[in-house]
Write a protein that holds these residues in place. Structure first.
Motif, mmCIF file in Angstrom:
data_model
loop_
_atom_site.group_PDB
_atom_site.id
_atom_site.type_symbol
_atom_site.label_atom_id
_atom_site.label_comp_id
_atom_site.label_asym_id
_atom_site.label_seq_id
_atom_site.Cartn_x
_atom_site.Cartn_y
_atom_site.Cartn_z
ATOM 1 N N UNK A 190 0.882 -1.035 0.253
ATOM 2 C CA UNK A 190 0.149 0.005 -0.225
ATOM 3 C C UNK A 190 0.662 1.246 0.294
ATOM 4 N N UNK A 191 0.910 2.294 -0.604
ATOM 5 C CA UNK A 191 1.120 3.170 -0.730
ATOM 6 C C UNK A 191 -0.075 4.534 -0.629
ATOM 7 N N UNK A 192 0.105 4.330 0.728
ATOM 8 C CA UNK A 192 -0.825 5.811 1.063
ATOM 9 C C UNK A 192 -0.717 7.489 0.804
ATOM 10 N N UNK A 193 -1.671 8.135 0.653
ATOM 11 C CA UNK A 193 -2.150 9.450 0.106
ATOM 12 C C UNK A 193 -0.634 10.346 1.205
ATOM 13 N N UNK A 194 -0.520 11.517 0.445
ATOM 14 C CA UNK A 194 -0.114 12.211 1.636
ATOM 15 C C UNK A 194 -0.517 13.326 2.375
ATOM 16 N N UNK A 195 -0.493 13.981 2.981
ATOM 17 C CA UNK A 195 -0.757 15.040 3.172
ATOM 18 C C UNK A 195 -1.459 15.926 2.590
ATOM 19 N N UNK A 196 -0.682 16.251 1.767
ATOM 20 C CA UNK A 196 -0.898 17.375 0.598
ATOM 21 C C UNK A 196 -1.472 16.611 -0.738
ATOM 22 N N UNK A 197 -2.069 15.004 -0.573
ATOM 23 C CA UNK A 197 -3.342 15.325 -1.634
ATOM 24 C C UNK A 197 -4.462 15.159 -1.493
ATOM 25 N N UNK A 198 -5.510 15.948 -2.459
ATOM 26 C CA UNK A 198 -6.781 16.072 -2.737
ATOM 27 C C UNK A 198 -7.170 15.201 -1.464
#
Length: 327
Positions: free
Chosen positions: A187-195
């Motif tokens: 799994x590669x989770x979205x970072x905080x800056x992702x929409x």
């Protein structure tokens, strides 16, 4: 503790001494020789191997624990697996990133490792010397972002089902063990800056995996073994790479820690987990080979004569002429 208590303690542990006699010529001093007959059975006394100038010790054979079969899993954010030259990894004549990762995982004896942020397009396998890589990325023609991958030891390929489908953020692999099928998820989770819509889509795909716990925080280890990424500006260490399992399977996890010495040109450290699992190869039926010829029937004269007659009828008769006329 009074003198009576000390006396009671020494009565349980001390071995009676042989009374002192002056040593004769050619004899060893006997003032510290122990009588093994006075040893209690609970102390495991033995009569052989006791030096006359040493106290008797418990020389019973030590019990060695049986080695628990374990599987070494890993998690590593490699930042990228492309060199920017070509989309085909096999066409790269220089050292591939997969070859570097292969050597680093082999040093740590990692069996299966999940890789994140590979930035590879489409999907496919790539076999190196010791590991085979199965990656999943974005469709061709799109921006090289995200991407997940599995690095599996070649000796374990017979015990897994190659991953199919998935997305550039989630990829699943099925591994066959003695306890049944085990599903590993990269799994590669979205970072905080992702929409926000990207985060919602990601967690909607992951919602079926409930009652999970982070194994990185369940073991008492050194502080630098609990972190995997250092902020380039503040210099503070953080734990961004996690190995997660179901709470019911947490008792099978033996250890989880970070290895900062592993290097593949990334600012993230390799996180490894040791879990009590034993791989079991899938049973695959052997393909049918060519039919065997039963040569034992050639010993029967009747069957041999019938075979010769059929052979003579099937082979056309050749003209009887000399070689000079034929050629």
């Amino acid at each position: 503790m009074g003198a009576r208590g000390y006396l009671h303690r020494w009565e349980r542990c001390i071995i009676s001494l042989v009374s002192y006699h002056p040593p004769q010529a050619g004899q060893l001093p006997a003032n510290k020789v122990l009588s093994h007959h006075s040893l209690p059975a609970s102390l495991g006394a033995c009569s052989s191997g006791i030096h006359p100038d040493k106290w008797a010790v418990n020389c019973a054979p030590s019990k060695t624990k049986a080695k628990t079969p374990a599987l070494h899993l890993g998690c590593w954010n490699v930042r990228t697996m492309t060199l920017g030259q070509t989309d085909n990894l096999l066409a790269i004549e220089d050292t591939r990133k997969t070859a570097v990762i292969n050597n680093e995982l082999l040093k740590r004896q990692t069996d299966i490792c999940t890789l994140q942020e590979t930035r590879l397009l489409s999907s496919g396998p790539l076999r190196e010397r010791d590991y085979t890589f199965f990656w999943q990325g974005r469709p061709p023609g799109e921006t090289r972002e995200y991407g997940v991958c599995f690095a599996v030891k070649n000796m374990l390929l017979g015990a897994l089902i190659p991953p199919t489908g998935g997305s550039e953020r989630i990829l699943t692999l099925c591994l066959n063990t003695t306890r049944g099928s085990v599903h590993l998820v990269s799994v590669y989770a979205p970072t905080l800056s992702a929409p926000q819509e990207v985060k919602d889509k990601f967690y909607d795909e992951l919602c079926s995996y409930h009652n999970l716990c982070i194994t990185n925080s369940y073991f008492q280890s050194k502080p630098h073994h609990k972190v995997s990424w250092r902020h380039p500006w503040s210099g503070h260490w953080h734990q961004l790479d996690l190995i997660i399992t179901r709470r019911s399977d947490l008792r099978n996890v033996l250890q989880t820690r970070s290895f900062h010495s592993a290097d593949c040109d990334t600012d993230h450290s390799l996180v490894c987990c040791k879990i009590k699992l034993q791989v079991k190869n899938f049973h695959r039926a052997r393909p049918k080979g060519p039919p065997r010829v039963d040569s034992s029937k050639a010993a029967d004269p009747t069957k041999a004569a019938a075979f010769l007659s059929v052979l003579e009828e099937s082979i056309p008769r050749l003209p009887q002429c000399c070689s000079a006329q034929q050629y």
